[in-house]
Design an enzyme around this catalytic site. Sequence first.
Site, PDB file in Angstrom:
ATOM      1  CB  ILE A 183      -0.963   0.031   1.209  1.00 23.25           C
ATOM      2  CG1 ILE A 183      -0.177  -0.062   2.512  1.00 23.25           C
ATOM      3  CG2 ILE A 183      -2.009  -1.073   1.092  1.00 23.25           C
ATOM      4  CD1 ILE A 183      -0.974   0.386   3.723  1.00 23.25           C
ATOM      5  CE  LYS A 184       4.268   2.141   4.161  1.00 20.73           C
ATOM      6  NZ  LYS A 184       4.928   1.037   4.756  1.00 20.73           N
ATOM      7  CG  ASN A 185       3.679   7.403  -1.484  1.00 19.81           C
ATOM      8  OD1 ASN A 185       2.663   7.090  -0.836  1.00 19.81           O
ATOM      9  ND2 ASN A 185       4.295   8.544  -1.315  1.00 19.81           N
TER      10      ASN A 185
END
Length: 375
Positions: A183-185
């Site tokens: 779910i990170k950038n």
Amino acid sequence: MSFLKIRLSKSCVGEREKEALAQVVEEGYLGMGRVVGEFEAKLKEYLPAEHVVCVSSGTAALHLALLAVGCGRGDEVLVPSMTYVASFQAIAATGARPVPCEVRADDGTLDLDDVKRKLTPKAKAVMPVHYAGQPCDLEGLYALARKHHLRVVEDAAHAFGSFYKGEKIGSFGDVVCFSFDGIKNITSGEGGTIVTGDERVASFAKDARLLGVRKDTKKRLLGKRSWEFEVEHIGFRYHMSNLFGAIGLVQLQRFEKEFKPKRQELARKYFLELSKVEGLALFQKLAESSVVPHIFPLRVLHERRDELRSFLQSRGIECGIHYYPNHLHKFFGGGKERLPVTEKLWKELLTLPLHPELRGEEQDFVIASVKEFLQ
Ligand SMILES: *Cc1c(COP(=O)(O)O)cnc(C)c1O
């Protein structure tokens, strides 16, 4: 209007990632090889950075970075208490003690005055966390680090793509770690990377991610293996696989045109709609063009956080609390040390949905629901 469920965060992967994965499967080399090398080269170019060492998670990146700068038993590492437990566990894994520090109420980043108060001769490193994507006071921090001979390992898990005073996070500094979890950038499935200008740190990390086998990285990127080899220090199975690298490569290509503008647009809309609402306090930097917001936390005042959270949940809006202060965990002191600012902030924090696939009408519904509750 109602929706099935509005998610707080989400892996945003599609056809291009599928194709890239299929190609690796087709080639039949799933471990660390050419594709990881390519991902590292593209990251180097993007940041830009001198050395980029990709590993299996952001936590592994932090762990190796700390070991590389010499953290171990008897040392202390200063870190904001308000972070993901990964930061604390990475420090604990080296044998060093995480020293929980306060954050600033205006942006949730490391409070340097508190770092100064908590410095002892055992301090070896500082681990700032760029909370929600907002860089901490890095100028102040590096000045402090120089003065006290401390290493800096930046937990930049939230800050991929963010800038500090015109320079991209990762393009300067001592050692900077990113996470590429789902779910990170940007994501590589799971994964992370160590970025540094320090040749010795990079070379330690390259060997340590492959069980400490000396110069194995070079061979693997050429699709070869070492049969007779030397081991000079500790090592782990922390390398990145070609499968992860393939996803990461596509995500990096999508970042500037797709993910970054979308995240910024969502944060700005929240800011526009909610910054004047009585009963809320927003983190102003999250609306700035230099920041790529990873999450959208805000403060709910007058002890109404839990009520608002239940209200939103009843409407299918998923919310988060970033983070439960680590100094309250039994393993990290169980609250023996008190951090009044952090503890107060934690009770006010609520994170609203933000991810590149959040639709306009979904965000409108979140905003309308927050307003309805508070009015
Ligand atoms: C995600 C995250 C990490 C760890 O990254 P993983 O890839 O999940 O191991 C570390 N610190 C912070 C602040 C994070 O959000």
